[in-house]
Motif scaffolding. Structure first.
Motif, PDB file in Angstrom:
ATOM      1  N   SER A  15       0.725  -1.138  -0.178  1.00 40.17           N
ATOM      2  CA  SER A  15      -0.083  -0.137  -0.126  1.00 40.17           C
ATOM      3  C   SER A  15       0.822   1.471  -0.179  1.00 40.17           C
ATOM      4  O   SER A  15       1.696   1.440   0.904  1.00 40.17           O
ATOM      5  CB  SER A  15      -0.915   0.032   1.193  1.00 40.17           C
ATOM      6  OG  SER A  15      -1.642   1.286   1.354  1.00 40.17           O
ATOM      7  N   LEU A  16       0.791   2.122  -1.049  1.00 39.72           N
ATOM      8  CA  LEU A  16       1.872   3.146  -1.206  1.00 39.72           C
ATOM      9  C   LEU A  16       0.785   4.453  -1.416  1.00 39.72           C
ATOM     10  O   LEU A  16       1.205   5.189  -2.220  1.00 39.72           O
ATOM     11  CB  LEU A  16       2.660   3.002  -2.341  1.00 39.72           C
ATOM     12  CG  LEU A  16       3.514   1.919  -2.130  1.00 39.72           C
ATOM     13  CD1 LEU A  16       4.245   1.513  -3.348  1.00 39.72           C
ATOM     14  CD2 LEU A  16       4.607   2.097  -0.959  1.00 39.72           C
ATOM     15  N   LYS A  17      -0.202   4.595  -0.383  1.00 41.04           N
ATOM     16  CA  LYS A  17      -0.936   5.749  -0.744  1.00 41.04           C
ATOM     17  C   LYS A  17      -0.512   7.023   0.088  1.00 41.04           C
ATOM     18  O   LYS A  17      -1.068   8.238  -0.617  1.00 41.04           O
ATOM     19  CB  LYS A  17      -2.447   5.319  -0.083  1.00 41.04           C
ATOM     20  CG  LYS A  17      -3.142   4.260  -0.923  1.00 41.04           C
ATOM     21  CD  LYS A  17      -4.319   4.019  -0.337  1.00 41.04           C
ATOM     22  CE  LYS A  17      -5.082   2.812  -1.057  1.00 41.04           C
ATOM     23  NZ  LYS A  17      -6.330   2.223  -0.345  1.00 41.04           N
ATOM     24  N   THR A  18       0.136   7.175   0.947  1.00 39.71           N
ATOM     25  CA  THR A  18       0.749   8.209   1.883  1.00 39.71           C
ATOM     26  C   THR A  18       2.265   8.302   1.623  1.00 39.71           C
ATOM     27  O   THR A  18       2.950   7.333   1.566  1.00 39.71           O
ATOM     28  CB  THR A  18       0.380   8.151   3.139  1.00 39.71           C
ATOM     29  OG1 THR A  18       1.004   7.208   3.805  1.00 39.71           O
ATOM     30  CG2 THR A  18      -1.326   7.745   3.363  1.00 39.71           C
ATOM     31  N   ILE A  19       2.802   9.153   2.094  1.00 39.57           N
ATOM     32  CA  ILE A  19       4.281   9.452   2.171  1.00 39.57           C
ATOM     33  C   ILE A  19       4.445   8.621   3.241  1.00 39.57           C
ATOM     34  O   ILE A  19       5.752   7.848   3.095  1.00 39.57           O
ATOM     35  CB  ILE A  19       4.582  11.184   2.688  1.00 39.57           C
ATOM     36  CG1 ILE A  19       4.279  11.892   1.382  1.00 39.57           C
ATOM     37  CG2 ILE A  19       6.029  11.064   2.881  1.00 39.57           C
ATOM     38  CD1 ILE A  19       4.480  13.320   1.645  1.00 39.57           C
ATOM     39  N   GLY A  20       3.958   8.287   4.431  1.00 41.67           N
ATOM     40  CA  GLY A  20       4.283   7.202   5.176  1.00 41.67           C
ATOM     41  C   GLY A  20       4.668   6.039   4.905  1.00 41.67           C
ATOM     42  O   GLY A  20       5.410   5.264   5.055  1.00 41.67           O
ATOM     43  N   ASP A  21       3.481   5.603   3.768  1.00 40.78           N
ATOM     44  CA  ASP A  21       3.851   4.364   3.402  1.00 40.78           C
ATOM     45  C   ASP A  21       5.039   4.080   2.527  1.00 40.78           C
ATOM     46  O   ASP A  21       5.485   3.101   2.468  1.00 40.78           O
ATOM     47  CB  ASP A  21       2.648   4.180   2.218  1.00 40.78           C
ATOM     48  CG  ASP A  21       1.270   3.974   2.942  1.00 40.78           C
ATOM     49  OD1 ASP A  21       0.950   3.615   4.198  1.00 40.78           O
ATOM     50  OD2 ASP A  21       0.079   4.085   2.222  1.00 40.78           O
ATOM     51  N   ILE A  22       5.311   5.400   1.821  1.00 35.80           N
ATOM     52  CA  ILE A  22       6.609   5.257   0.901  1.00 35.80           C
ATOM     53  C   ILE A  22       7.543   5.385   1.897  1.00 35.80           C
ATOM     54  O   ILE A  22       8.558   4.422   1.685  1.00 35.80           O
ATOM     55  CB  ILE A  22       6.506   6.358  -0.060  1.00 35.80           C
ATOM     56  CG1 ILE A  22       5.411   6.348  -1.048  1.00 35.80           C
ATOM     57  CG2 ILE A  22       7.971   6.588  -0.774  1.00 35.80           C
ATOM     58  CD1 ILE A  22       5.018   7.505  -2.063  1.00 35.80           C
ATOM     59  N   ARG A  23       7.616   5.750   2.915  1.00 39.01           N
ATOM     60  CA  ARG A  23       8.947   5.908   3.743  1.00 39.01           C
ATOM     61  C   ARG A  23       8.993   4.332   4.210  1.00 39.01           C
ATOM     62  O   ARG A  23      10.167   4.137   4.417  1.00 39.01           O
ATOM     63  CB  ARG A  23       8.654   6.695   4.988  1.00 39.01           C
ATOM     64  CG  ARG A  23       8.895   8.252   4.504  1.00 39.01           C
ATOM     65  CD  ARG A  23       8.938   9.133   5.527  1.00 39.01           C
ATOM     66  NE  ARG A  23       9.235  10.743   5.153  1.00 39.01           N
ATOM     67  CZ  ARG A  23       8.798  11.773   5.509  1.00 39.01           C
ATOM     68  NH1 ARG A  23       7.450  11.652   6.463  1.00 39.01           N
ATOM     69  NH2 ARG A  23       9.339  12.863   5.237  1.00 39.01           N
ATOM     70  N   ALA A  24       7.869   3.734   4.646  1.00 38.59           N
ATOM     71  CA  ALA A  24       7.898   2.625   5.351  1.00 38.59           C
ATOM     72  C   ALA A  24       8.684   1.529   4.506  1.00 38.59           C
ATOM     73  O   ALA A  24       9.298   0.688   4.737  1.00 38.59           O
ATOM     74  CB  ALA A  24       6.787   2.093   5.969  1.00 38.59           C
ATOM     75  N   ALA A  25       8.115   1.479   3.095  1.00 36.07           N
ATOM     76  CA  ALA A  25       8.367   0.633   2.308  1.00 36.07           C
ATOM     77  C   ALA A  25      10.016   0.807   2.014  1.00 36.07           C
ATOM     78  O   ALA A  25      10.665  -0.288   1.872  1.00 36.07           O
ATOM     79  CB  ALA A  25       7.763   0.812   0.782  1.00 36.07           C
ATOM     80  N   LEU A  26      10.281   2.096   1.889  1.00 31.33           N
ATOM     81  CA  LEU A  26      11.889   2.149   1.503  1.00 31.33           C
ATOM     82  C   LEU A  26      12.627   1.632   2.650  1.00 31.33           C
ATOM     83  O   LEU A  26      13.746   1.221   2.647  1.00 31.33           O
ATOM     84  CB  LEU A  26      12.030   3.743   1.051  1.00 31.33           C
ATOM     85  CG  LEU A  26      11.705   4.249  -0.099  1.00 31.33           C
ATOM     86  CD1 LEU A  26      11.709   5.850   0.019  1.00 31.33           C
ATOM     87  CD2 LEU A  26      12.203   3.504  -1.074  1.00 31.33           C
ATOM     88  N   ARG A  27      12.124   2.196   4.027  1.00 34.61           N
ATOM     89  CA  ARG A  27      13.007   1.650   5.113  1.00 34.61           C
ATOM     90  C   ARG A  27      12.925   0.061   5.366  1.00 34.61           C
ATOM     91  O   ARG A  27      13.762  -0.604   5.853  1.00 34.61           O
ATOM     92  CB  ARG A  27      12.117   2.073   6.595  1.00 34.61           C
ATOM     93  CG  ARG A  27      12.504   3.493   6.876  1.00 34.61           C
ATOM     94  CD  ARG A  27      12.153   3.833   8.321  1.00 34.61           C
ATOM     95  NE  ARG A  27      10.616   3.433   8.500  1.00 34.61           N
ATOM     96  CZ  ARG A  27       9.629   4.221   8.350  1.00 34.61           C
ATOM     97  NH1 ARG A  27       9.863   5.578   8.005  1.00 34.61           N
ATOM     98  NH2 ARG A  27       8.379   4.123   8.693  1.00 34.61           N
ATOM     99  N   SER A  28      11.966  -0.631   4.716  1.00 36.75           N
ATOM    100  CA  SER A  28      11.850  -2.036   4.598  1.00 36.75           C
ATOM    101  C   SER A  28      12.751  -2.685   3.648  1.00 36.75           C
ATOM    102  O   SER A  28      12.873  -3.846   3.479  1.00 36.75           O
ATOM    103  CB  SER A  28      10.596  -2.691   4.410  1.00 36.75           C
ATOM    104  OG  SER A  28       9.917  -2.139   5.612  1.00 36.75           O
TER     105      SER A  28
END
Length: 98
Positions: A15-28
């Protein structure tokens, strides 16, 4: 559908709907090397260049990195890159043989 065209089972899309989602994906670890740091720098530049009524630059950064993460998740991406590398090597070899 033939066996060669069947989808390979993979992970569910993030799920990449928010900036937080993108940050979490990149951190992972999703995305390409350096994307985590580049995202933050690109986002900061976009925010600094934006006005309160025009956040298009911010939206472009979000769309770009969402696409990078999706591309990185694509199981066929590595195969396509390798095919391109092999093609370039073959063309260089053919050019040297002339």
């Amino acid at each position: 559908m033939s066996a060669q065209h069947e989808e390979t089972p993979g992970h569910a899309p993030l799920s990449l709907k928010t900036i937080g989602d993108i940050r979490a994906a990149l951190r992972s670890g999703h995305g390409f090397p350096g994307d985590r740091e580049s995202f933050e720098a690109d986002l900061q530049r976009a925010l600094e260049a934006s006005t309160e009524t025009d956040l298009n630059a911010v939206a472009l950064v979000i769309v770009d990195y969402r696409g990078r993460i999706r591309l990185y998740q694509d199981p066929h991406f590595d195969i396509a890159v390798q095919e391109g590398v092999d093609l370039v090597a073959r063309l260089k070899q053919e050019a040297q043989g002339r």
